[in-house]
Design an enzyme around this catalytic site. Sequence first.
Site, PDB file in Angstrom:
ATOM      1  N   ASP A 121       0.845  -1.189   0.000  1.00  0.00           N
ATOM      2  CA  ASP A 121       0.000   0.000   0.000  1.00  0.00           C
ATOM      3  C   ASP A 121       0.889   1.252   0.000  1.00  0.00           C
ATOM      4  OD1 ASP A 121      -3.116   0.689   0.577  1.00  0.00           O
ATOM      5  OD2 ASP A 121      -1.875   2.011   1.818  1.00  0.00           O
ATOM      6  N   HIS A 164      -6.936  -7.096  -0.232  1.00  0.00           N
ATOM      7  CA  HIS A 164      -5.923  -6.047  -0.278  1.00  0.00           C
ATOM      8  C   HIS A 164      -4.786  -6.261   0.717  1.00  0.00           C
ATOM      9  CE1 HIS A 164      -4.087  -2.123  -0.553  1.00  0.00           C
ATOM     10  NE2 HIS A 164      -4.424  -1.817   0.692  1.00  0.00           N
TER      11      HIS A 164
END
Length: 304
Positions: free
Chosen positions: A112, A281
């Site tokens: 991320d 994710h």
Amino acid sequence: MADRPDHGLLPGFAAADIETSGGARIHLRHAGQGLPLLLLHGNPQTHVCWHRIAPRLAEHFHVVAADLRGYGDSTGPDPSVTANYSFRAMAQDQVEVMRALGHERFFLAGHDRGARVGHRMALDHPERVLRLALLDILPTLHVWRNASAEWAMKSWHWVFMPQEGDLPETMLESVPARWYMERKIGKKGVGLSIFDPRAFEEYVRCFTRKTIRASCADYRAAATVDRAMDEADFAAGRRIACPTLVLFGGGSHTGEVFDDVTAVWRDYATDLVGDRLPCGHYVPEHAPDETLAWFLRFFGAGPA
């Protein structure tokens, strides 16, 4: 610091705090021997996101898991100055952290926001990054150039957090940290069950006014100064030169919206391998075994 609870997630890792020239104090934990491997987390998490693979990596590497400036137990300079939270500034912090630990060159893996810091570091400091692993992101420039309604509904914080006038900061500070964290990382179709409760409590603990303001500055920088840097670098033909690994979750917003993530990265890196993993994710926590296997092969400690 006495107010940091012992979460017990990284046994054998020593804690340290390192001041950087950019006005940050970076909190980290490190352990192991061998070639250095820096691990960087994303929003709204901390270095704890690596807890399922960091101890096993420390059997092969000197593992350094650090909080980005303003996140976790790290601090940073004035968040009202957007450039203070650019990926360039964050990358410079981590270069100095690794130098303070005795490492001029090192491996780097980021998830991320941490992966975006890694991308910038590979461009700004190519002599430092030996190999780079990027987890569940697209290049920042590609995201902004290819925004869509589907992307916006899944990545609403990208356009909310950069807003000016203290709007996102005031709104985020007005709700309980636990309420927000449950909704932010409890992704649709995945939920919170993938997280160790101790890690989740760390994310809640660290979601303070300090972190909120730093993270909004981070997203504000991504939409402005970082985007300008990326536009200039891409136009000049600058690409990631070191060997690069791209891993992404087939069930994440990254994989669902952009599909073949690896193909996109081939325009930004010269030497790349990639894989779609069976997860959402939060790759290091949702698919730790697959991530570890890839890291050991890619960074040279496992079977080819």
